[in-house]
Design a protein around this motif. Structure first.
Motif, PDB file in Angstrom:
ATOM      1  N   ASP A  71       0.822  -1.207   0.000  1.00 15.28           N
ATOM      2  CA  ASP A  71       0.000   0.000   0.000  1.00 15.28           C
ATOM      3  C   ASP A  71       0.857   1.260   0.000  1.00 15.28           C
ATOM      4  O   ASP A  71       0.525   2.257  -0.669  1.00 15.28           O
ATOM      5  CB  ASP A  71      -0.936  -0.003   1.204  1.00 15.28           C
ATOM      6  N   ASP A  72       1.967   1.226   0.719  1.00 14.44           N
ATOM      7  CA  ASP A  72       2.890   2.371   0.707  1.00 14.44           C
ATOM      8  C   ASP A  72       3.499   2.561  -0.679  1.00 14.44           C
ATOM      9  O   ASP A  72       3.688   3.697  -1.132  1.00 14.44           O
ATOM     10  CB  ASP A  72       4.000   2.170   1.733  1.00 14.44           C
ATOM     11  N   LEU A  73       3.813   1.467  -1.349  1.00 11.72           N
ATOM     12  CA  LEU A  73       4.371   1.563  -2.694  1.00 11.72           C
ATOM     13  C   LEU A  73       3.342   2.142  -3.664  1.00 11.72           C
ATOM     14  O   LEU A  73       3.688   2.988  -4.505  1.00 11.72           O
ATOM     15  CB  LEU A  73       4.835   0.187  -3.164  1.00 11.72           C
ATOM     16  N   VAL A  74       2.092   1.720  -3.558  1.00 10.54           N
ATOM     17  CA  VAL A  74       1.038   2.285  -4.414  1.00 10.54           C
ATOM     18  C   VAL A  74       0.949   3.799  -4.203  1.00 10.54           C
ATOM     19  O   VAL A  74       0.869   4.570  -5.180  1.00 10.54           O
ATOM     20  CB  VAL A  74      -0.317   1.616  -4.109  1.00 10.54           C
ATOM     21  N   LYS A  75       0.972   4.248  -2.963  1.00  6.81           N
ATOM     22  CA  LYS A  75       0.890   5.685  -2.676  1.00  6.81           C
ATOM     23  C   LYS A  75       2.076   6.435  -3.264  1.00  6.81           C
ATOM     24  O   LYS A  75       1.920   7.518  -3.841  1.00  6.81           O
ATOM     25  CB  LYS A  75       0.829   5.908  -1.164  1.00  6.81           C
ATOM     26  N   ARG A  76       3.270   5.850  -3.133  1.00  5.96           N
ATOM     27  CA  ARG A  76       4.472   6.518  -3.638  1.00  5.96           C
ATOM     28  C   ARG A  76       4.427   6.633  -5.158  1.00  5.96           C
ATOM     29  O   ARG A  76       4.713   7.693  -5.725  1.00  5.96           O
ATOM     30  CB  ARG A  76       5.707   5.746  -3.185  1.00  5.96           C
ATOM     31  N   LEU A  77       4.070   5.544  -5.834  1.00  4.79           N
ATOM     32  CA  LEU A  77       3.996   5.573  -7.301  1.00  4.79           C
ATOM     33  C   LEU A  77       2.905   6.527  -7.771  1.00  4.79           C
ATOM     34  O   LEU A  77       3.068   7.211  -8.803  1.00  4.79           O
ATOM     35  CB  LEU A  77       3.742   4.166  -7.831  1.00  4.79           C
ATOM     36  N   THR A  78       1.810   6.600  -7.034  1.00  8.71           N
ATOM     37  CA  THR A  78       0.718   7.503  -7.410  1.00  8.71           C
ATOM     38  C   THR A  78       1.161   8.956  -7.347  1.00  8.71           C
ATOM     39  O   THR A  78       0.739   9.788  -8.166  1.00  8.71           O
ATOM     40  CB  THR A  78      -0.498   7.261  -6.493  1.00  8.71           C
ATOM     41  N   LEU A  79       2.042   9.285  -6.402  1.00  6.49           N
ATOM     42  CA  LEU A  79       2.573  10.654  -6.329  1.00  6.49           C
ATOM     43  C   LEU A  79       3.330  11.024  -7.596  1.00  6.49           C
ATOM     44  O   LEU A  79       3.275  12.179  -8.051  1.00  6.49           O
ATOM     45  CB  LEU A  79       3.498  10.788  -5.113  1.00  6.49           C
ATOM     46  N   TYR A  80       4.036  10.068  -8.167  1.00  3.94           N
ATOM     47  CA  TYR A  80       4.820  10.322  -9.378  1.00  3.94           C
ATOM     48  C   TYR A  80       3.967  10.302 -10.643  1.00  3.94           C
ATOM     49  O   TYR A  80       4.406  10.752 -11.698  1.00  3.94           O
ATOM     50  CB  TYR A  80       5.923   9.272  -9.519  1.00  3.94           C
ATOM     51  N   ARG A  81       2.770   9.764 -10.557  1.00  3.07           N
ATOM     52  CA  ARG A  81       1.928   9.584 -11.753  1.00  3.07           C
ATOM     53  C   ARG A  81       1.503  10.914 -12.365  1.00  3.07           C
ATOM     54  O   ARG A  81       1.350  11.028 -13.593  1.00  3.07           O
ATOM     55  CB  ARG A  81       0.685   8.768 -11.386  1.00  3.07           C
ATOM     56  N   LEU A  82       1.269  11.906 -11.518  1.00  2.00           N
ATOM     57  CA  LEU A  82       0.792  13.223 -11.957  1.00  2.00           C
ATOM     58  C   LEU A  82      -0.487  13.067 -12.771  1.00  2.00           C
ATOM     59  O   LEU A  82      -1.442  12.493 -12.307  1.00  2.00           O
ATOM     60  CB  LEU A  82       1.898  13.956 -12.714  1.00  2.00           C
ATOM     61  N   ARG A  83      -0.514  13.560 -14.024  1.00  2.00           N
ATOM     62  CA  ARG A  83      -1.739  13.527 -14.819  1.00  2.00           C
ATOM     63  C   ARG A  83      -1.768  12.381 -15.827  1.00  2.00           C
ATOM     64  O   ARG A  83      -2.635  12.340 -16.706  1.00  2.00           O
ATOM     65  CB  ARG A  83      -1.930  14.864 -15.546  1.00  2.00           C
TER      66      ARG A  83
END
Length: 242
Positions: A71-83
């Motif tokens: 779950d922490d990895l999902v949150k971190r990758l989502t931060l980098y996803r942008l738009r």
């Protein structure tokens, strides 16, 4: 057939627009080529936050990671996803499987002696986490936040070169500058090593598995006896410790 499920692993699925290009700019290894491979997401200083295996599933990517860190990895990758039009989420319909030998799956990309690994629906019986850990430690291989640290250990100190966890030709990624500089200077002054409990140095100990008889330690290279190190690590010790 004996149970093969690693219940302490989880899969994170990346789907959507150019997921390989997205991950390529973030992680330490080259996800544009053959998969699976071992990689990490680092801090800007080159210290490991998450380590994982990356698998392909047609146009999607699947990240084989610690269940406790998923779950922490999902949150971190989502931060980098942008738009970007990319979906990043756990896929609990698939499990990671392991066997010490056989023809199923793929050889572990870190070290063939680690055994075979594949993705498939989960078994309903008890998992094989204990057998996997014992086998992995016997091979001298570390993984996960309890062993690699949580933003505290440089990726090359985790033996990333020797275990095929880094590419020096793929271009930029988070933490790339310091990682590349350490390799160019051939100066990895410390290493994570698995040593028998009888040889433990508590000042350097990261975690102890007393029931298995192993201590994982963050030692200076000069404090590591090459004769007692696994064969796959000896050449790296000789080069970076010189």
């Amino acid at each position: 057939m004996a149970n093969t499920t690693l219940n302490d692993r989880a899969l994170v699925r990346l789907s959507g627009e150019d997921v390989r290009g997205f991950l390529q700019g973030l992680v330490t290894n080259d996800v544009s080529g053959n998969l699976p491979l071992w990689a990490a997401l680092l801090t800007a200083q080159g210290k490991v936050l998450f380590d994982f295996l990356v698998w392909g599933d047609e146009a999607d990517l699947l990240i084989d990671c610690e269940r406790a860190a998923a779950d922490d990895l999902v949150k971190r990758l989502t931060l980098y996803r942008l738009r970007r039009a990319i979906t990043i989420a756990r896929d609990d319909g698939i499990a990671v499987h392991w066997a010490p030998e056989g023809d199923l799956g793929e050889p572990d990309p870190r070290l063939a002696a680690l055994g075979q690994r594949w993705l498939a629906p989960a078994d309903e019986s008890e998992g094989v986490e204990a057998a996997w850990r014992a086998h992995r430690l016997e091979q001298g291989v570390t993984e996960g936040r309890a062993e690699l640290g949580d933003g505290t250990t440089l990726w090359l100190e985790c033996n990333a070169i020797e275990l095929n966890g880094v590419s020096f030709s793929k271009g930029c990624y988070v933490g790339q500058e310091n990682t590349a500089r350490m390799n160019w200077r051939q100066k990895v002054n410390r290493r994570l090593v698995v040593v028998p409990i009888a040889d433990a140095d508590e000042k350097r100990q990261v975690i102890a598995y007393t029931g298995l008889g192993w201590s994982i330690e963050h030692r200076r290279v000069e404090a590591i006896d090459p004769a007692k190190a696994p064969a796959w690590l000896r050449e790296g010790l000789a080069i970076t410790g010189s």
